[in-house]
Design a protein around this motif. Structure first.
Motif, PDB file in Angstrom:
ATOM      1  N   ASN A   2       0.829  -1.202   0.000  1.00 23.42           N
ATOM      2  CA  ASN A   2       0.000   0.000   0.000  1.00 23.42           C
ATOM      3  C   ASN A   2       0.860   1.249   0.000  1.00 23.42           C
ATOM      4  O   ASN A   2       1.841   1.312   0.729  1.00 23.42           O
ATOM      5  N   ALA A   3       0.425   2.211  -0.778  1.00 22.77           N
ATOM      6  CA  ALA A   3       1.096   3.505  -0.742  1.00 22.77           C
ATOM      7  C   ALA A   3       0.091   4.568  -0.331  1.00 22.77           C
ATOM      8  O   ALA A   3      -1.060   4.555  -0.776  1.00 22.77           O
ATOM      9  N   VAL A   5      -0.367   8.543  -0.506  1.00 21.97           N
ATOM     10  CA  VAL A   5       0.178   9.746  -1.124  1.00 21.97           C
ATOM     11  C   VAL A   5      -0.510  10.961  -0.511  1.00 21.97           C
ATOM     12  O   VAL A   5      -1.742  11.044  -0.510  1.00 21.97           O
ATOM     13  N   THR A  22       1.108   8.526  -9.184  1.00 19.04           N
ATOM     14  CA  THR A  22       0.172   7.426  -8.883  1.00 19.04           C
ATOM     15  C   THR A  22       0.220   6.358  -9.980  1.00 19.04           C
ATOM     16  O   THR A  22       0.110   5.174  -9.692  1.00 19.04           O
ATOM     17  N   LEU A  25       3.265   4.321  -9.316  1.00 14.62           N
ATOM     18  CA  LEU A  25       3.030   3.434  -8.166  1.00 14.62           C
ATOM     19  C   LEU A  25       2.200   2.226  -8.582  1.00 14.62           C
ATOM     20  O   LEU A  25       2.493   1.092  -8.190  1.00 14.62           O
ATOM     21  N   ALA A  26       1.170   2.471  -9.399  1.00 13.00           N
ATOM     22  CA  ALA A  26       0.320   1.372  -9.861  1.00 13.00           C
ATOM     23  C   ALA A  26       1.159   0.379 -10.662  1.00 13.00           C
ATOM     24  O   ALA A  26       1.045  -0.840 -10.484  1.00 13.00           O
ATOM     25  N   TYR A  30       1.686  -1.107  -6.416  1.00 11.63           N
ATOM     26  CA  TYR A  30       1.120  -0.566  -5.175  1.00 11.63           C
ATOM     27  C   TYR A  30      -0.371  -0.306  -5.311  1.00 11.63           C
ATOM     28  O   TYR A  30      -0.841   0.163  -6.357  1.00 11.63           O
ATOM     29  N   THR A  32      -2.821   2.310  -4.159  1.00 10.86           N
ATOM     30  CA  THR A  32      -2.517   3.675  -3.722  1.00 10.86           C
ATOM     31  C   THR A  32      -3.748   4.437  -3.266  1.00 10.86           C
ATOM     32  O   THR A  32      -4.783   4.416  -3.919  1.00 10.86           O
ATOM     33  N   GLU A  33      -3.586   5.112  -2.130  1.00  7.94           N
ATOM     34  CA  GLU A  33      -4.629   6.041  -1.666  1.00  7.94           C
ATOM     35  C   GLU A  33      -4.035   7.440  -1.689  1.00  7.94           C
ATOM     36  O   GLU A  33      -2.935   7.656  -1.182  1.00  7.94           O
ATOM     37  N   VAL A  34      -4.753   8.378  -2.305  1.00 16.19           N
ATOM     38  CA  VAL A  34      -4.286   9.769  -2.313  1.00 16.19           C
ATOM     39  C   VAL A  34      -5.149  10.567  -1.343  1.00 16.19           C
ATOM     40  O   VAL A  34      -6.370  10.542  -1.429  1.00 16.19           O
ATOM     41  N   SER A  75       0.547   1.994   5.993  1.00 18.80           N
ATOM     42  CA  SER A  75       1.040   1.924   4.611  1.00 18.80           C
ATOM     43  C   SER A  75       2.450   1.327   4.585  1.00 18.80           C
ATOM     44  O   SER A  75       3.144   1.280   5.599  1.00 18.80           O
ATOM     45  N   ILE A 181      10.505   5.438  -6.631  1.00 23.67           N
ATOM     46  CA  ILE A 181       9.877   4.175  -6.209  1.00 23.67           C
ATOM     47  C   ILE A 181      10.932   3.055  -6.199  1.00 23.67           C
ATOM     48  O   ILE A 181      10.974   2.245  -5.268  1.00 23.67           O
TER      49      ILE A 181
END
Ligand SMILES: Cc1cc2nc3c(=O)[nH]c(=O)nc-3n(C[C@H](O)[C@H](O)[C@H](O)COP(=O)(O)O)c2cc1C
Lengths: 186, 208
Positions: A2-3, A5, A22, A25-26, A30, A32-34, A75, A181
């Motif tokens: 999990n990331a 941001v 993002t 990251l994907a 990851y 990802t939650e922003v 995270s 990353i």
């Protein structure tokens, strides 16, 4: 993995850079939650240390700052994205960062020859910092990188990396995001 | 030097009277007052809460020719409200070309060098808005200082009043860092005990 941001911009001006990060990251696998900090209610830290000696592990202020601190702990990778502000973080980002001290222990420890704090949680996220400037500024960039590295000592982050991108077209934002990353990958 | 108007910005949420920042800054302001300065002080956390108060603060900043920012180190830089005020000052370039700024910064860890990044940020701010950077006094582990910080501030006040540059100072106290850490850990336990949470100091409310 999990990331989390943290979007530390005052308006929409960081959208392009955030999208690039993002995406990267994907691609690196990851989830990802922003968190758009300007849309959250996060009061400034009161400096009371209640999060250490009254309600250990949780801030005494009951607002969105608690949920962001919780998400940070859970995270694997914490990413600060911010306009580089006098070499440092924007006030939007910093109001959340100041509320992260519940996540470490009050007890002191010696880390790389300096005093810092012991971990509260066994697992800590790695930390990346991505600063954004209108045009390149080497001095501001150097301060920003030092600041992120020193934050990582305070949060006891296992790995850390920081970079600054300029919006004048001179930065390859995608390559820089991928580099960050990769730098924290195991 | 023609003008002698000093504004103290206290950057601790604990306020002007209760915080170490407020007490140290107040001491320097007194030293300046004794030497003919007009003085004013503001609590940054209080003023950034409302737009009208922020406007008043910007007017006070415009009035001053010397700004003393006294603040605690928060995660290697300024507490968020101080950054918020500085963002506003920079947007409007308040005092550009005439204001001078001096920093008093202190942190919980015993190494005064941990303030270095925050000092660099303050200097970067000064360059960006066009203020003259006078340097700063950086203190670590302030709890163990006693009166010595006050004496240093008197010296700085004298230098400023005479139009000399304030010295860049980083003061470390006599206690070794390891002893400071042990003492600090005892202090945290004692404080937690008073609150009845001594056994929960290592609680992990966010563990998954
Ligand atoms: C949110 C927060 C972050 C802090 N970060 C640091 C830090 O990074 N390094 C440090 O040495 N002390 C840190 N401190 C400790 C304060 O700098 C120290 O307690 C200071 O003396 C408080 O001064 P004041 O009474 O003027 O508020 C932090 C305290 C708080 C509440």
């Amino acid at each position: 993995m999990n990331a989390l941001v943290l979007d530390g911009f005052r308006g929409e001006e960081g959208q392009g850079v955030l999208a690039v990060l993002t995406n990267a990251l994907a691609q690196a696998g990851y989830a990802t939650e922003v968190v758009v900090l300007r849309e959250k209610t996060i009061a400034p830290c009161l400096g009371c240390f209640g999060c250490w000696i009254k309600t250990p592990g949780e801030c005494v202020i009951d607002d969105d700052g608690r949920a962001v601190a919780r998400a940070a702990v859970r995270s694997d990778l914490l990413a600060y994205v911010t306009p580089v502000t006098f070499g440092g973080f924007s006030s939007e980002l910093k109001k959340a960062v100041d509320r992260f001290i519940p996540n470490i222990s009050p007890f002191f420890a010696r880390v790389q020859g300096e005093t810092h704090h012991q971990r509260r949680y066994r697992r800590c996220p790695s930390l990346i910092g991505l600063g954004v400037l209108p045009q390149p500024d080497r001095e501001a960039e150097a301060i920003f990188k030092t600041l992120v590295a020193h934050n990582a000592l305070n949060w006891r982050s296992p790995r850390t990396a920081a970079a600054v991108v300029a919006l004048d077209g001179t930065s390859d934002v995608a390559a820089i995001a991928r580099g960050l990353i990769e730098a924290v990958a195991r | 030097m023609t003008e002698k108007k000093a504004l103290l910005l206290v950057g601790s949420p604990r306020g002007i009277e209760q915080s170490t920042s407020g007490r140290l800054g107040g001491r320097l302001l007194d030293a300046l007052k004794e030497r003919g300065f007009e003085t004013d002080k503001l609590h940054v956390h209080a003023v950034v809460r409302s737009p009208t108060e922020t406007e008043r603060a910007l007017a006070a900043v415009a009035w001053a020719d010397l700004v003393v920012l006294s603040l605690p180190l928060y995660v290697d830089s300024f507490p968020a409200p101080v950054i918020a005020l500085f963002e506003r000052i920079a947007e409007q370039r308040v005092g550009a070309g005439r204001t001078r700024i001096l920093l008093i910064i202190q942190c919980g860890f015993p190494e005064s060098e941990q303030n270095a990044t925050a000092l660099a940020i303050a200097e970067c701010f000064a360059a960006e808005v066009g203020w003259r950077w006078l340097g700063g006094l950086a203190l670590g582990g302030v709890e163990t200082y006693g009166g010595s910080a006050h004496e240093v501030l008197d010296l700085i006040g004298k230098a400023l009043a005479e139009g000399r540059p304030a010295p860049d100072l980083a003061a470390n106290k006599a206690m070794p860092a390891w002893l400071y850490r042990i003492g600090g850990n005892i202090m945290w336990r004692r404080e937690a005990k008073k609150n009845g949470v001594a056994r929960r100091l290592r609680a992990k409310p966010y563990a998954d």
